[in-house]
Design an enzyme around this catalytic site. Sequence first.
Site: not given
Ligand code: PBG
Length: 327
Positions: A194, A247
Amino acid sequence: MEMNKRPRRLRTGAGLRKMVRETRMDKSSLIYPMFIKEGAGIEEEIPTMPGQYRYSIDRMPYALEKLQKAGVGSVMLFGIPEHKDACGSGAFADDGIIQRAFREAKKQFPDLYCIGDVCMCEYTSHGHCGILNGEYVDNDKTLDYLAKIALSQVQAGADMVAPSDMMDGRVGAIRTILDANGYAETPIMSYAVKYASAFYGPFRDAAGSAPAFGDRKSYQMDYHNSREAVKEALLDVEEGADIIMVKPAMSYLDILAKVKDEIHLPVAAYSVSGEYAMIKAAASLGYIDEAAIICETAASAYRAGVDLYLTYFAPEIAEFMDEGRIG
Ligand code: PBG
């Protein structure tokens, strides 16, 4: 003209093109992310994500029914609590928003596959994904909380948990607590790869989870890195992850293809809020053809090797598959 190899031969008709297609997609691989909010009678459109809504638990079933009718059988639920505190206690409360949402969803739709996003940022007053020590997110202290969150989601009915916090060692911590409580068969889909991405902007508006100070770069990955993605994925495989996620999706398909080459687990990609918002915005201005772009973007993720695709366009993609536009 003498030419025995003519690539165009296989493109002469729609039937033939479909026959020789290299990438096949089907609805069982789609996962739809949804926001569930405290309150009643709420179905509010998210300004930065037109077409996506925050639902209160009583409105959620209508949305789930539509989803099931479209043929999408899996959801990822995000909770938006009323109260936040320093340790995100709403995330693991037995009567927390997400726990109640899972109970209700499973009661009304026992066949719906429900996945829990395991993180703290929607529940902490400071908006970071863990417990703070000064302004730094304390990795090891956070692990106990993440494990508790995962367990409480599974106890409430979640079929799978998906940690998205990016703490080191969290997959192992979650596996240990689930096994110790009789949930050895509950899979973990790790947001292993991520990146610290500006593509999450609209999500943070939707969930009210933007960090109150600083950014997430001390735990999410630097987007200049690619070999590190393999390192993160392999560590989570070692810790017992069942599915590895990359992601965002669209700007990271090189990463997806590389991770897929290196591991032997199913690989998921999350087409995040910013990807959705860009397509919606450009389409609303008439700059692009929305349906065509949705199809092309989805196919590119599958072509790169995705086994599971998380996307806010899941119902539309399912419909386009039914129509034979893609798949
Ligand atoms: C929680 C999380 C996030 C997303 C999914 N789980 C936000 C982040 O990390 O700030 C993002 C999903 C999206 O942008 O559609 N940490």
